[in-house]
Scaffold this active site. Structure first.
Site, PDB file in Angstrom:
ATOM      1  N   HIS A  86      69.262 -55.270  26.544  1.00 23.93           N
ATOM      2  CA  HIS A  86      69.395 -55.769  25.110  1.00 23.93           C
ATOM      3  C   HIS A  86      69.769 -57.234  25.431  1.00 23.93           C
ATOM      4  O   HIS A  86      68.799 -57.826  24.374  1.00 23.93           O
ATOM      5  CB  HIS A  86      70.590 -54.975  24.550  1.00 23.93           C
ATOM      6  CG  HIS A  86      70.606 -53.171  24.216  1.00 23.93           C
ATOM      7  ND1 HIS A  86      69.651 -52.859  23.773  1.00 23.93           N
ATOM      8  CD2 HIS A  86      71.337 -52.322  24.687  1.00 23.93           C
ATOM      9  CE1 HIS A  86      69.557 -51.458  23.734  1.00 23.93           C
ATOM     10  NE2 HIS A  86      70.766 -51.243  24.526  1.00 23.93           N
TER      11      HIS A  86
ATOM     12  N   ASP B 119      65.625 -46.939  25.451  1.00 22.13           N
ATOM     13  CA  ASP B 119      67.359 -46.715  25.267  1.00 22.13           C
ATOM     14  C   ASP B 119      67.453 -45.401  24.579  1.00 22.13           C
ATOM     15  O   ASP B 119      67.312 -44.461  25.291  1.00 22.13           O
ATOM     16  CB  ASP B 119      67.824 -48.046  24.819  1.00 22.13           C
ATOM     17  CG  ASP B 119      69.396 -47.915  25.006  1.00 22.13           C
ATOM     18  OD1 ASP B 119      69.739 -47.117  25.913  1.00 22.13           O
ATOM     19  OD2 ASP B 119      70.055 -48.216  24.140  1.00 22.13           O
TER      20      ASP B 119
END
Length: 334
Positions: free
Chosen positions: A154, A205
């Site tokens: 991220h 993810d």
């Protein structure tokens, strides 16, 4: 695009008791990957807290080894898998692994891929600063967690100093654009990180979208929205992120490129689908026009797979399994 890194959490029964065979779930993941013909890096995840200073509860008890030393001892008993699998490690986040436990995870992961969710949300940064006086990136740097074997997943809300720490250490960053978009988490500074020296990779993810082409393309599209400029990333750079650099971050340095000494991995994309027709059939077609539905063939380690058959078989199998899971869940509804 023939491999994946799997954050692996389920180390215990529903009541938090360790399985009789402590790594049975990790071994099942490796076996499943072998069955469908993909490479996998099992990122066995250290997860010890529900938040900074908060004990795990509910389903999180299945993740919790008690402390980092117990986690490391369990992971050390995992047998070395075959040529198509790797054992790596993950610090779930600085929220889930206490500050004094981080160095133990880093030491246990030495020489292996180490991944960590980093600064995904503003609240994470605020909580970390309030508790420790450091940003999450600075806390990882203090613990010795940054470096070429590490991937920050991220890396969305970073200060200039955070970017400098990640870049100067050669830490990989893994953007997951469709997830970050789905959760409303924001757009990370991909170009600034690259310029600072942090190699870019992409992931999915939460699997909000199952399409590696969309993830790769979204890095450029999101950067356009934030910067107000086009052409922030080239097709070559983005494909490198999705293939060669991504494989390297998972411990497969011999995959992701068509070259002597590399694994014989080839993805054949239809240049004349409704999405790709007239785009020239080059690298730009794959990066900026194609979707996973346009893949016709996959060659993995020299073995050819017909893509449409794989898609249909996987879709049917997933539908059946997920339907059974909903039947046994509370309420029986998504």
């Amino acid at each position: 695009m023939d491999g994946r890194g799997e954050f692996h959490y389920l180390h215990h029964d529903r009541d938090g008791r360790r399985h009789a065979e402590p790594n049975v779930m990790a071994e099942a993941l490796i076996a499943a990957a072998a069955e469908v013909g993909i490479r996998i890096t099992v990122l066995d995840t250290c997860y010890l807290a529900a938040g900074i200073g908060e004990p795990t509860a509910g389903v999180q008890r299945r993740f919790d080894d008690g402390d980092a030393q117990a986690w490391a001892e369990r992971v050390a008993t995992l047998p070395e898998p075959g040529d198509r699998a790797r054992i790596g490690a993950a610090i779930h986040s600085v929220r889930a692994v206490p500050r004094d436990q981080l160095p133990t995870v880093v030491a246990a992961a030495s020489g292996r891929p180490l991944h960590v969710h980093l600064s995904e949300q503003v609240a994470e940064n605020e909580q970390c600063l309030a508790a420790h006086g450091h940003s999450p990136t600075a806390l990882l740097e203090e613990a010795g967690a940054l470096g070429p074997d590490t991937t920050a997943v991220h890396a969305t809300h970073l200060s200039d100093h955070d970017i400098e720490l990640l870049g100067s250490s050669g830490t990989h960053v893994c953007f997951c654009p469709t997830t970050e978009r789905d959760l409303g988490d924001g757009v990370g500074p991909s170009r600034a990180l690259w310029a600072a020296g942090a190699p870019l990779t992409v992931g999915s993810d939460s699997h909000a979208v199952i399409d590696p082409f969309e993830e790769i393309r979204a890095v450029e599209m999101d950067e356009r929205l934030v910067s107000g400029r086009r052409g922030r990333w080239t097709a070559t750079e983005l494909m490198e992120a999705g293939a060669r650099i991504g494989h390297a971050s998972l411990g497969f340095d011999d995959a992701g490129s068509i070259a002597v000494g590399q694994r014989a991995d080839i993805v054949v994309v239809d240049p004349a689908s409704p999405r790709t027709a007239g785009t020239g059939g080059g690298l730009g077609t794959a990066v900026f026009a194609a979707t996973s539905a346009d893949v016709r063939e996959i060659w993995a380690d020299g073995v050819r797979h017909e893509a449409q058959t794989l898609r249909e078989e996987a879709g049917r199998a997933l539908d059946e399994v997920i339907a059974k899971l909903w039947e046994t869940s509370e309420g029986g509804q998504p």
